[in-house]
Design a protein around this motif. Structure first.
Motif, short mmCIF file in Angstrom:
data_model
loop_
_atom_site.label_atom_id
_atom_site.label_comp_id
_atom_site.label_asym_id
_atom_site.label_seq_id
_atom_site.Cartn_x
_atom_site.Cartn_y
_atom_site.Cartn_z
N ARG A 137 0.83 -1.21 0.00
CA ARG A 137 0.00 0.00 0.00
C ARG A 137 0.86 1.26 0.00
O ARG A 137 0.52 2.25 -0.65
CB ARG A 137 -0.95 0.00 1.20
CG ARG A 137 -1.95 1.14 1.15
CD ARG A 137 -2.97 1.06 2.25
NE ARG A 137 -3.90 -0.04 2.03
CZ ARG A 137 -5.08 -0.15 2.65
NH1 ARG A 137 -5.47 0.78 3.51
NH2 ARG A 137 -5.87 -1.18 2.42
N THR A 326 -2.80 10.43 -7.11
CA THR A 326 -3.21 9.04 -7.37
C THR A 326 -2.52 8.08 -6.41
O THR A 326 -3.14 7.15 -5.87
CB THR A 326 -2.88 8.65 -8.82
OG1 THR A 326 -3.57 9.52 -9.72
CG2 THR A 326 -3.29 7.21 -9.11
N ILE A 329 -4.19 8.30 -3.03
CA ILE A 329 -5.50 7.65 -3.01
C ILE A 329 -5.35 6.13 -2.89
O ILE A 329 -6.06 5.47 -2.11
CB ILE A 329 -6.31 8.01 -4.27
CG1 ILE A 329 -6.69 9.50 -4.26
CG2 ILE A 329 -7.58 7.16 -4.37
CD1 ILE A 329 -7.33 9.99 -5.54
N ILE A 330 -4.41 5.57 -3.66
CA ILE A 330 -4.19 4.12 -3.59
C ILE A 330 -3.71 3.73 -2.20
O ILE A 330 -4.14 2.72 -1.63
CB ILE A 330 -3.17 3.66 -4.65
CG1 ILE A 330 -3.71 3.91 -6.06
CG2 ILE A 330 -2.86 2.17 -4.49
CD1 ILE A 330 -2.72 3.62 -7.16
N TRP A 332 -4.38 5.16 0.53
CA TRP A 332 -5.50 5.32 1.47
C TRP A 332 -6.53 4.20 1.30
O TRP A 332 -7.02 3.63 2.29
CB TRP A 332 -6.15 6.68 1.24
CG TRP A 332 -7.34 6.95 2.11
CD1 TRP A 332 -7.44 6.78 3.47
CD2 TRP A 332 -8.62 7.43 1.68
NE1 TRP A 332 -8.69 7.13 3.91
CE2 TRP A 332 -9.45 7.54 2.83
CE3 TRP A 332 -9.15 7.80 0.43
CZ2 TRP A 332 -10.77 7.98 2.77
CZ3 TRP A 332 -10.45 8.26 0.37
CH2 TRP A 332 -11.24 8.33 1.54
N THR A 333 -6.87 3.85 0.04
CA THR A 333 -7.94 2.87 -0.20
C THR A 333 -7.43 1.44 -0.35
O THR A 333 -8.17 0.49 -0.11
CB THR A 333 -8.72 3.24 -1.47
OG1 THR A 333 -7.83 3.18 -2.60
CG2 THR A 333 -9.31 4.65 -1.36
N GLY A 334 -6.18 1.29 -0.81
CA GLY A 334 -5.66 -0.05 -1.08
C GLY A 334 -6.18 -0.65 -2.37
O GLY A 334 -6.01 -1.84 -2.62
N LYS A 335 -6.81 0.16 -3.23
CA LYS A 335 -7.39 -0.34 -4.47
C LYS A 335 -6.98 0.55 -5.64
O LYS A 335 -6.67 1.72 -5.47
CB LYS A 335 -8.91 -0.40 -4.36
CG LYS A 335 -9.39 -1.39 -3.29
CD LYS A 335 -10.90 -1.47 -3.25
CE LYS A 335 -11.35 -2.50 -2.21
NZ LYS A 335 -12.84 -2.61 -2.14
N TYR A 336 -7.00 -0.04 -6.84
CA TYR A 336 -6.51 0.70 -8.01
C TYR A 336 -7.38 0.58 -9.26
O TYR A 336 -7.28 1.39 -10.18
CB TYR A 336 -5.09 0.23 -8.38
CG TYR A 336 -4.94 -1.28 -8.50
CD1 TYR A 336 -5.33 -1.95 -9.66
CD2 TYR A 336 -4.43 -2.02 -7.46
CE1 TYR A 336 -5.20 -3.33 -9.78
CE2 TYR A 336 -4.29 -3.39 -7.56
CZ TYR A 336 -4.68 -4.05 -8.71
OH TYR A 336 -4.55 -5.41 -8.81
N LYS A 338 -10.63 1.12 -10.01
CA LYS A 338 -11.50 2.26 -10.34
C LYS A 338 -10.68 3.45 -10.83
O LYS A 338 -11.14 4.22 -11.67
CB LYS A 338 -12.33 2.64 -9.12
CG LYS A 338 -13.41 1.63 -8.77
CD LYS A 338 -14.22 2.07 -7.57
CE LYS A 338 -15.31 1.03 -7.25
NZ LYS A 338 -16.11 1.42 -6.04
N GLU A 467 -8.31 -7.08 -9.61
CA GLU A 467 -7.81 -6.25 -8.51
C GLU A 467 -7.52 -7.11 -7.28
O GLU A 467 -8.41 -7.79 -6.76
CB GLU A 467 -8.83 -5.17 -8.16
CG GLU A 467 -8.33 -4.22 -7.08
CD GLU A 467 -9.21 -2.99 -6.96
OE1 GLU A 467 -8.71 -1.88 -7.14
OE2 GLU A 467 -10.42 -3.16 -6.71
N PRO A 469 -6.50 -6.42 -3.56
CA PRO A 469 -6.35 -5.31 -2.62
C PRO A 469 -4.93 -5.25 -2.05
O PRO A 469 -4.33 -6.28 -1.73
CB PRO A 469 -7.37 -5.63 -1.52
CG PRO A 469 -8.41 -6.47 -2.21
CD PRO A 469 -7.64 -7.28 -3.21
#
Length: 493
Positions: A137, A326, A329-330, A332-336, A338, A467, A469
């Protein structure tokens, strides 16, 4: 199953800051080279003569840097990141001096080719190191910061290139790399452990190196000659045939190699495949704006070279800022996934707007349209590095990271001459029917229409991106089982 993965190897906060500083300085040397050379080449041509060879210093550099991405990405898995990274900086410094002392275009082309070897190392290994010293992350955040170097170089490079050339002469564009490179070597030598994997066999894949180099060299030469025009199509077809045969032999060599430079099993991973295609398309979309927005500003709107360069600053600034945000955001969310979808939507909107430009388009709309494209392009800088690094174990981080930069370079190599061909083809047919200015508008519009198709293709591909996580304090081994490759103080696993 997961296993503990240390967020920070026990380097200490001070050393981590020094490592980031060293990586950014090293990357800055190579990133500046791309942007500075454009403003310097006219002076070089005036000094060394040989206008007919104008594109070849760029071609030689692009060829060797693209090849070295894969070769040294794999060699760093075998011999360690630190040693290969320092080697890359030293190669870049020495060849910069040679370029500065060139007395003919032939010498410059040869030395630029050698310089590209160091440049390829510097463009990929810093991102590999980030993948090894930070958790999945956290990688996104620090890659965003590292990727911002490209935006800084793109904004300041043309300006510095002009100032240095006008003040001290074009040779100092190369000589200035020496103190910066020495600074990077000093910082990295002191602060960075030599990350390497003990289970990797020290076997060089000579068959893969030779066939890969031959396949890519023949392909790039064919595309370059086709883009320039005036060369026999039999020669171009022969080079493409040679490339195809060499590529076939390369695949055969990789199947038999103990430590292949590009393991074929990577292509069995859907995340790697989708990310490779997306990197390829993202590079083409970015360069459609970088090349043709200034051309439109100068030749259609009648702006000076200086003003057209100033118009690009908002786009390049937005590109830098988007890369950093970007990454945050990744983290913070752990996702890419979207974000990948959003990236191609924003990029698509940018090229749709640019495709509407005409002779009456005011300059502020040109700035707005190109800035939208810059936001989308900046988002793409590190998204796919993060995705593939999270999809493979640590022992393959070097080659998968290098592969993403490789496919970005290939996107540039393929589409820059293709865009040029579209422009020339349109100009040849439209000039007889309308004014030169209107014909140029039409040709640039056609280029952005092709870019719209590329953006739609990228958007469609984004929905197929799997994806995984991103972990925070844990490292996920996509192959299953425990991931025990955690670096110690010396950088071993």
């Amino acid at each position: 199953m997961t296993a503990n993965y240390e967020n920070h190897p026990p380097l200490g906060k001070k050393k981590l800051i020094m490592v980031m500083g060293g990586l950014m300085v090293g990357l800055l040397v190579a990133a500046f080279d791309y942007s500075i050379m454009g403003t310097t080449m006219p002076q070089i041509i005036n000094s060394l003569q040989g206008m007919e060879y104008y594109a070849w210093p760029f071609t030689a550099y692009m060829l060797t840097s693209t090849i070295s991405l894969i070769l040294f990405g794999k060699l760093s898995d075998i011999y360690g990141r630190k040693h290969v990274l320092i080697l890359g900086i030293i190669i870049f410094i020495v060849t910069s001096v040679l370029c500065g002392f060139s007395t003919s275009m032939l010498q410059l082309i040869i030395f630029r080719g050698l310089q590209g070897i160091g440049g390829g190392i510097l463009l990929s290994l810093p991102f590999t190191v980030i993948g090894e010293i930070f958790s999945p992350r956290e990688r996104a955040k620090y890659m965003g910061i590292l990727g911002s170097v490209f935006g800084v170089a793109d904004v300041l490079g043309p300006i510095l290139g002009g100032v240095i050339t006008d003040t001290w002469g074009w040779r100092w564009v190369f000589f200035v790399n020496v103190p910066i490179g020495i600074m990077a070597v000093t910082i990295i030598l002191y602060s960075l452990p030599n990350f390497k994997l003990p289970d990797v066999k020290k076997v060089i894949d000579y068959g893969g190196i030779v066939t890969f180099t031959l396949a890519l060299s023949a392909l790039i030469l064919a595309l370059t000659l086709a883009g320039e025009g005036g060369y026999s199509w039999n020669l171009i077809a022969g080079l493409i045939l040679l490339s195809g045969v060499s590529f076939t032999l390369f695949v055969w060599a990789e199947k038999k190699a103990v430590e292949p430079i590009l393991p074929l099993h990577l292509f069995k991973n859907s995340i790697f495949n989708v990310s490779s295609v997306e990197s390829f398309l993202a590079a083409a979309l970015m360069f459609s704006g970088v090349i043709y927005v200034p051309l439109f500003a100068q030749e259609v709107l009648g702006m000076s070279a200086t003003h057209s360069g100033l118009i690009m600053i908002p786009m390049l600034f937005s590109l830098t800022l988007a890369s950093i945000i970007t990454g945050q955001i990744i983290a913070w969310t752990g996702k890419y996934k979207k974000l990948v979808i959003a990236e191609f939507i924003i990029t698509g909107i940018g090229v749709v707007l640019l495709a509407t430009m005409n002779a009456d388009t005011p300059y502020y709309l040109l700035i707005l349209y190109s800035t939208v494209l810059g936001i989308g392009s900046g988002m793409a800088y590190n998204l796919f590095n993060v995705a593939v690094q999270n999809a493979f174990p640590l022992r393959e981080i070097g080659i998968v990271t290098a592969s993403m930069r490789f496919f970005r370079n290939i996107g540039t190599i393929v589409f820059v001459p293709l865009f040029g061909y579209i422009m020339n083809f349109t100009l040849a047919r439209a000039t007889a029917l309308t004014t030169n200015s209107q014909a140029l508008v039409l040709s640039i519009q056609n280029i952005f229409l092709v870019a719209i198709v590329l953006a739609l293709a990228g958007l469609a591909m984004a929905f197929f991106l799997e994806e995984i996580p991103l972990g925070g304090d844990e490292f996920v081994n996509p192959d299953g089982g425990e991931e025990t490759n955690t670096p110690d103080m010396k950088g071993n696993y």
